[in-house]
Each structure stands twice: as structure tokens, then as C-alpha cells.
Scaffold this motif. Structure first.
Motif, PDB file in Angstrom:
ATOM      1  N   THR A  71     -31.408 -12.423  50.251  1.00 46.71           N
ATOM      2  CA  THR A  71     -32.518 -11.465  50.249  1.00 46.71           C
ATOM      3  C   THR A  71     -32.987 -11.200  51.678  1.00 46.71           C
ATOM      4  O   THR A  71     -33.229 -10.047  52.065  1.00 46.71           O
ATOM      5  N   LYS A 128     -32.948  -7.566  53.611  1.00 50.40           N
ATOM      6  CA  LYS A 128     -34.226  -7.004  54.065  1.00 50.40           C
ATOM      7  C   LYS A 128     -34.187  -6.728  55.559  1.00 50.40           C
ATOM      8  O   LYS A 128     -34.648  -5.675  56.027  1.00 50.40           O
ATOM      9  N   ASP A 145     -34.651  -3.098  57.212  1.00 47.68           N
ATOM     10  CA  ASP A 145     -35.757  -2.902  58.163  1.00 47.68           C
ATOM     11  C   ASP A 145     -35.245  -2.420  59.515  1.00 47.68           C
ATOM     12  O   ASP A 145     -35.841  -1.539  60.146  1.00 47.68           O
TER      13      ASP A 145
END
Length: 289
Positions: free
Chosen positions: A33, A37, A41
């Protein structure tokens, strides 16, 4: 670009699940995860839609998944190839030899033990064979009478003696104890080129014994010498490990000093621990009696 992040995304895209992706990559689910992410980002893009039941790719995610699937598919192929090579299931070995008679049994042993290995064999004279090894155009070489030198690993195989090669009907062929080197004085001979190891050994032995053969022909191959002898153009010389089974000719031992040749297998010292080279070097002594 962070390959760990891309690998995590690729695993999720393939598995459709963060949990299964984590299992595939042998890392924790939070790590997967976190990688994705960070990827989203950094590039300000949404690659995945997370729902209670499944993970779906966005349009951008579908495009990226096509790229990562191809990219990591090639990585997986490379890993399979390298692992097979490590286990000697596949691979390619470049071999040089200054004659076929000693190297062929070694190659037969290698094929029996490691059938997936491909071998490229180049045959040449002693100088060409040593040069190919020192320039690293080949991995290993079967050599004759090479002196030890820095950076070169040599392992002895066996010895041979220089024999006279005569036509099958020649009177010498019945001499089971051979001939004396002095009997070759003023004899018409057909010989290899002066750079040949067998020729060089023979010439040195003759000089030491005060023998002067009459050289009619100088030939660049063993096969040519055999044909010349069979045509009764003169007497030839051949190493005892290279005696032809040609019924037209016969090898007769020559008694005298300095007529022995030492045969060995060699590789560059810095490459001696490579698995394929090491395996071939280990097999070699088993193929020579």
C-alpha cells in the motif's frame, strides 16, 4: 523512477488484491500500500480504485499495467534464464583446442552430464588456441606444452609421444618396438608447419640427436599430412593421441629423447570459479585415461 513502487503496482494489477500482491512479493500488505501511494503521490496520478470487494485499475492504471507486465515479464524471464544457467541447465561454453582427439571425449562427458549446455568449439594450431584463450575469445582451451604464466590456470591431462606416420605397406609398420630416431636421418618427410607443436618437438629432438631429415612438404593440417603419407610422398610425424584410424597409414613409435608432449586444459585464473568453466575443468580429468 522507483522500481520497488512499480513492482508493487504490477503485483496488485496482476493479482487484483493488495493481500495477494503482498504474498506474491513476500512483503507486508502495508508495504505494498505504501509503495503504490508513494507512486501515485509522486506523479499526481490515480492508478487504482479501491472498493470494499476488489481493486480496479483506472484508465491510466490500465496503460501502466500493460507496460509493467511487459517489463517485469522480461525480468522474470531473465531470472529464469540466470537460475537455469546457475544450475547448469542451460548456458554456452566457448572452447578452443589444438586438436580434436582430446577435447571430443570431454565434450561428450559434458553433454552427458549437462545436456542443456551449448558448446562452440574452435580448432586451430597451438599458437592460435593459446591466443584465443589469452584474449578471452574462449572460456577454456585444450593446449599442448604451454608454460605456466601469471593469470592462467592450467591442469594436466596426459602426455603423448611423437610417432612416425608411414604408409600401411611400409617395412617399418611391422616393427612393434618402433624405430630409432637416427633411422630418420636423410629420410624424405612430409611435416606440419614449423609452428606446429608436434613439428617443433620433433625438430628439437632431431637437432639434439644430430638427425637431418629431408623435408619434402610442409603442410598446415594433420589431415593433409595423412593424405601425403597415404600417397607415399614421404614419412610424416603425428602425436600418439592423434593417430588416425585410416587403414592407409600406420603410426610407428620413435625411440629417442625429447619426443614427449604434455597436454593440458586451461582457463583464465580470474574466471576459473565461474560455474560452467569450473564444471568443465572438473569433468576433463575423467575423460582422459
Amino acid at each position: 523512477m522507483n522500481l520497488f513502487q512499480l513492482r508493487a503496482f504490477d503485483a496488485v494489477a496482476r493479482e487484483g488484491s493488495f493481500t495477494r500482491a503482498a504474498t506474491r512479493l513476500f512483503i507486508s500488505q502495508p508495504a505494498v500500500t505504501g509503495h503504490i501511494k508513494a507512486l501515485e503521490d509522486h506523479y499526481q496520478i490515480t492508478l487504482l480504485r479501491r472498493t470494499a470487494r476488489r481493486v480496479e485499475l483506472t484508465e491510466e492504471g490500465i496503460k501502466l499495467a500493460a507496460i509493467t507486465r511487459a517489463m517485469f515479464g522480461l525480468v522474470d524471464e531473465a531470472q529464469v534464464m540466470l537460475e537455469a544457467n546457475r544450475q547448469l541447465l542451460t548456458g554456452r561454453l566457448e572452447v578452443a583446442a589444438d586438436g580434436p582427439h582430446l577435447v571430443m571425449p570431454m565434450l561428450a562427458n559434458l553433454r552427458e552430464r549437462y545436456p542443456g549446455i551449448t558448446v562452440n568449439l574452435r580448432l586451430g594450431n597451438a599458437q592460435e588456441t593459446l591466443a584465443a584463450l589469452l584474449s578471452e575469445h574462449v572460456d577454456v582451451a585444450v593446449l599442448t606444452d604451454v608454460e605456466p604464466r601469471k593469470g592462467l590456470t592450467l591442469r594436466p591431462l596426459n602426455q603423448s609421444r611423437v610417432c612416425a606416420l608411414v604408409p600401411a605397406a611400409h617395412p617399418w609398420q611391422a616393427l612393434t618396438d618402433g624405430i630409432e630416431i637416427a633411422q630418420l636421418d636423410q629420410v624424405i618427410m612430409v611435416l606440419r608447419e614449423p609452428t606446429s607443436t608436434t613439428r617443433r618437438t620433433f625438430d628439437q629432438a632431431c637437432a639434439k640427436a644430430g638427425v637431418s631429415p629431408r623435408v619434402l612438404l610442409e603442410l598446415d593440417s594433420r589431415e593433409a599430412v595423412t593424405e601425403a603419407v597415404a600417397a607415399q610422398l614421404g614419412v610424416g610425424v603425428v602425436a600418439s593421441v592423434e593417430v588416425s584410424r585410416d587403414p592407409r597409414v600406420c603410426a610407428v613409435p620413435i625411440n629417442g629423447t625429447g619426443l614427449a608432449n604434455r597436454h593440458m586444459i586451461g582457463c583464465m585464473e580470474r574466471r576459473a570459479e565461474l560455474r560452467l568453466i569450473k564444471a568443465f575443468m572438473a569433468l576433463a580429468p575423467q575423460s582422459i585415461g
